[in-house]
Scaffold this motif. Structure first.
Motif, PDB file in Angstrom:
ATOM      1  N   GLN A  44     -10.234  10.661  -6.055  1.00 26.30           N
ATOM      2  CA  GLN A  44     -10.888   9.364  -5.828  1.00 26.30           C
ATOM      3  C   GLN A  44     -12.023   9.137  -6.823  1.00 26.30           C
ATOM      4  O   GLN A  44     -12.293   8.003  -7.230  1.00 26.30           O
ATOM      5  CB  GLN A  44     -11.432   9.287  -4.396  1.00 26.30           C
ATOM      6  CG  GLN A  44     -12.080   7.955  -4.065  1.00 26.30           C
ATOM      7  CD  GLN A  44     -12.590   7.913  -2.634  1.00 26.30           C
ATOM      8  OE1 GLN A  44     -12.020   7.237  -1.796  1.00 26.30           O
ATOM      9  NE2 GLN A  44     -13.649   8.663  -2.355  1.00 26.30           N
ATOM     10  N   GLN A  72      -8.640   4.898  -9.231  1.00 23.35           N
ATOM     11  CA  GLN A  72      -8.810   3.834  -8.232  1.00 23.35           C
ATOM     12  C   GLN A  72      -7.916   4.114  -7.026  1.00 23.35           C
ATOM     13  O   GLN A  72      -6.969   3.363  -6.767  1.00 23.35           O
ATOM     14  CB  GLN A  72      -8.438   2.498  -8.859  1.00 23.35           C
ATOM     15  CG  GLN A  72      -9.294   2.126 -10.039  1.00 23.35           C
ATOM     16  CD  GLN A  72     -10.137   0.907  -9.732  1.00 23.35           C
ATOM     17  OE1 GLN A  72      -9.731   0.069  -8.954  1.00 23.35           O
ATOM     18  NE2 GLN A  72     -11.313   0.828 -10.313  1.00 23.35           N
ATOM     19  N   LEU A  92      -3.511   5.104  -1.141  1.00 18.71           N
ATOM     20  CA  LEU A  92      -4.267   6.028  -0.290  1.00 18.71           C
ATOM     21  C   LEU A  92      -3.804   7.441  -0.610  1.00 18.71           C
ATOM     22  O   LEU A  92      -2.596   7.670  -0.764  1.00 18.71           O
ATOM     23  CB  LEU A  92      -4.005   5.728   1.189  1.00 18.71           C
ATOM     24  CG  LEU A  92      -4.217   4.284   1.641  1.00 18.71           C
ATOM     25  CD1 LEU A  92      -3.800   4.126   3.101  1.00 18.71           C
ATOM     26  CD2 LEU A  92      -5.680   3.892   1.463  1.00 18.71           C
ATOM     27  N   THR A 101       0.856  -1.190   0.000  1.00 18.31           N
ATOM     28  CA  THR A 101       0.000   0.000   0.000  1.00 18.31           C
ATOM     29  C   THR A 101       0.885   1.230   0.000  1.00 18.31           C
ATOM     30  O   THR A 101       1.848   1.315   0.762  1.00 18.31           O
ATOM     31  CB  THR A 101      -0.879   0.008   1.270  1.00 18.31           C
ATOM     32  OG1 THR A 101      -1.719  -1.145   1.245  1.00 18.31           O
ATOM     33  CG2 THR A 101      -1.731   1.265   1.327  1.00 18.31           C
ATOM     34  N   ILE A 120      -8.307   9.626   2.054  1.00 20.17           N
ATOM     35  CA  ILE A 120      -8.400   9.519   3.513  1.00 20.17           C
ATOM     36  C   ILE A 120      -8.035  10.865   4.132  1.00 20.17           C
ATOM     37  O   ILE A 120      -7.460  11.727   3.461  1.00 20.17           O
ATOM     38  CB  ILE A 120      -7.454   8.423   4.077  1.00 20.17           C
ATOM     39  CG1 ILE A 120      -5.990   8.764   3.749  1.00 20.17           C
ATOM     40  CG2 ILE A 120      -7.824   7.061   3.533  1.00 20.17           C
ATOM     41  CD1 ILE A 120      -4.994   7.940   4.517  1.00 20.17           C
ATOM     42  N   GLU A 145      -7.986   5.643  -2.748  1.00 16.49           N
ATOM     43  CA  GLU A 145      -8.860   5.860  -1.586  1.00 16.49           C
ATOM     44  C   GLU A 145      -8.470   7.165  -0.914  1.00 16.49           C
ATOM     45  O   GLU A 145      -7.327   7.305  -0.464  1.00 16.49           O
ATOM     46  CB  GLU A 145      -8.695   4.717  -0.578  1.00 16.49           C
ATOM     47  CG  GLU A 145      -9.191   3.385  -1.070  1.00 16.49           C
ATOM     48  CD  GLU A 145      -8.834   2.276  -0.084  1.00 16.49           C
ATOM     49  OE1 GLU A 145      -8.980   2.490   1.145  1.00 16.49           O
ATOM     50  OE2 GLU A 145      -8.392   1.217  -0.545  1.00 16.49           O
ATOM     51  N   THR A 170      -4.163  11.679   0.377  1.00 18.91           N
ATOM     52  CA  THR A 170      -4.631  12.659   1.349  1.00 18.91           C
ATOM     53  C   THR A 170      -4.093  14.024   0.976  1.00 18.91           C
ATOM     54  O   THR A 170      -3.031  14.136   0.353  1.00 18.91           O
ATOM     55  CB  THR A 170      -4.208  12.275   2.781  1.00 18.91           C
ATOM     56  OG1 THR A 170      -4.781  13.192   3.711  1.00 18.91           O
ATOM     57  CG2 THR A 170      -2.697  12.291   2.942  1.00 18.91           C
ATOM     58  N   ARG A 228      -2.833  -0.908  -3.553  1.00 19.33           N
ATOM     59  CA  ARG A 228      -3.717   0.049  -2.864  1.00 19.33           C
ATOM     60  C   ARG A 228      -2.994   1.393  -2.769  1.00 19.33           C
ATOM     61  O   ARG A 228      -1.831   1.445  -2.335  1.00 19.33           O
ATOM     62  CB  ARG A 228      -4.024  -0.497  -1.472  1.00 19.33           C
ATOM     63  CG  ARG A 228      -5.106   0.239  -0.721  1.00 19.33           C
ATOM     64  CD  ARG A 228      -5.480  -0.560   0.524  1.00 19.33           C
ATOM     65  NE  ARG A 228      -6.388   0.205   1.370  1.00 19.33           N
ATOM     66  CZ  ARG A 228      -6.246   0.333   2.685  1.00 19.33           C
ATOM     67  NH1 ARG A 228      -5.228  -0.258   3.318  1.00 19.33           N
ATOM     68  NH2 ARG A 228      -7.108   1.023   3.403  1.00 19.33           N
TER      69      ARG A 228
END
Lengths: 334, 53
Positions: free
Chosen positions: A43, A47, A30, A3, A51, A49, A32, A28
């Motif tokens: 997002q 693809q 992430l 990740t 956060i 995420e 921010t 994965r």
């Protein structure tokens, strides 16, 4: 599988996210950003995420590498957090002060066995890799001269303008010295940029010198960022997004000798600045996470891209992703 | 007659000032280009594998 945590989703962060997603071995991503709407927008189209995270909060579980594309004064806190958690860290920050501050964590990073990579953008970053690649073709390397044109967003433009106006330093005879006020020098970048006046600046070759301390001379020059109109600035302020991206380029001259013959090797790259910086950032992050093998296992401590990746493997992967390096063939004429 | 003479004088003065301006700008341009490296003769060749030289 690993990740990746990407901090900063501006012009560079968006490109880096795209490259991380397309990296086998990273399952994965992430993202921010202090502007939450920016990571949410990313997002919506990729693809990833989104956060909410900011140092000194605990890292989300499973993060194997942190890639940072935020203004220079914000990345040190993320680096400290990465160090505390024992997670590799990569930053695209190119400001002299930011790189110096990161180098201040070198001893801690070595003792913790963590790799912190600084200046992983166009120049410093890709330019360092090209310098090492050129140096490998020579028996003795005397001098490395790096120049860069182009910025990736308003923060980057501010850094460049400040660097051009501040006191410049150059590496000469084994130490950093105040650069003589020689005025701008015309530097020939690959087309479509061509020739631009570039001023000496500090910071761009710190990590090159760290990787090649035997150099007798190293300089870094920056071209003036393109001026923006009042309307464009107003639009950026209202929307929080920068205007159309311009071209960026770096030119790396390496002087030395092979046998008894003096030689100069000139490499360059031209690409949309944010694309080039984002791709370099993502590739170094992928290497540090173990998702891509672009060289030997990374040593602990603070390093630039040149000390972390194998130039040939790196340039091959970079080219596969559309960022092509070039060699200058020719001579200066009177 | 007097008006014509004044016009000629003004014209000459204008030509003189314009010449000075051209000369000054040429000197400034020459000085500002003094530190520039010479243009180069050659071109860029894309690096390709396997050795990317």
């Amino acid at each position: 599988m690993t990740t990746a945590l990407l901090v900063g989703t501006g012009a560079v962060g968006g490109r880096a996210a795209r490259q991380l997603i397309e990296t086998p071995g990273i399952d994965r991503v992430l993202v921010t950003d202090r502007r939450g709407e920016s990571s949410a927008a990313l997002q919506a189209i990729m693809q990833v995420e989104a956060i909410e995270w900011a140092p000194p909060q605990a890292l989300p579980a499973g993060v194997g590498v942190i890639a940072v594309a935020v203004p220079d004064d914000e990345d040190l806190a993320v680096a400290r957090c990465a160090l505390e958690h024992g997670v590799p860290f990569v930053s695209a920050a190119d400001d002299h002060d930011a790189i110096s501050a990161l180098l201040g964590l070198d001893a801690d990073a070595r003792s913790a066995g963590v790799t912190l990579a600084g200046g992983c953008g166009l120049a410093p970053g890709l330019a360092d890799v090209l310098a090492r690649h050129a140096a490998a073709a020579l028996d003795v390397v005397d001098a490395v001269h790096v120049a860069r044109a182009g910025v990736a967003g308003p923060s980057s433009a501010t850094v460049v303008r400040r660097a051009r106006s501040e006191r410049a330093v150059e590496w000469r005879d084994g130490s950093w010295q105040d650069a003589r006020s020689a005025g701008p020098e015309l530097v020939w970048f690959p087309d479509p940029i061509g020739a631009l006046d570039c001023e000496l600046a500090a910071g761009g070759v710190d990590l090159v010198v760290k990787a090649m301390p035997e150099l007798s001379s190293a300089t870094f020059r920056l071209a003036e960022p393109p001026a923006r109109g009042v309307g464009e600035r107003l639009k950026e302020r209202i929307t929080g997004r920068s205007g159309p991206e311009g071209w960026g380029a770096t030119r790396v001259e390496v002087h030395g000798s092979r046998g008894l013959v003096r030689e100069s090797i000139v490499y360059g790259v031209v690409e949309r600045t944010a694309v080039a910086v984002g791709t370099v950032l993502a590739l170094v992050a992928a290497h540090l996470s173990g998702a891509s093998a672009l060289g030997a296992p990374a040593p602990a401590g603070v390093h630039g891209a040149a000390a972390l990746v194998d130039p040939v493997l790196f340039l091959a992967e970079l080219g596969r992703r559309g960022v092509m390096a070039a060699a200058f063939e020719g001579v200066a004429v009177a | 007659m007097v008006g014509t003479l004044l016009g000629v004088k003004a014209f000459r003065r204008g030509v003189f000032v314009a010449s000075l301006a051209v000369l000054a700008s040429a000197i400034v341009k020459m000085l500002s280009n003094r530190d520039h490296s010479q243009p180069e003769n050659g071109g860029w060749r894309q690096l390709a594998g396997p050795d990317f030289r």
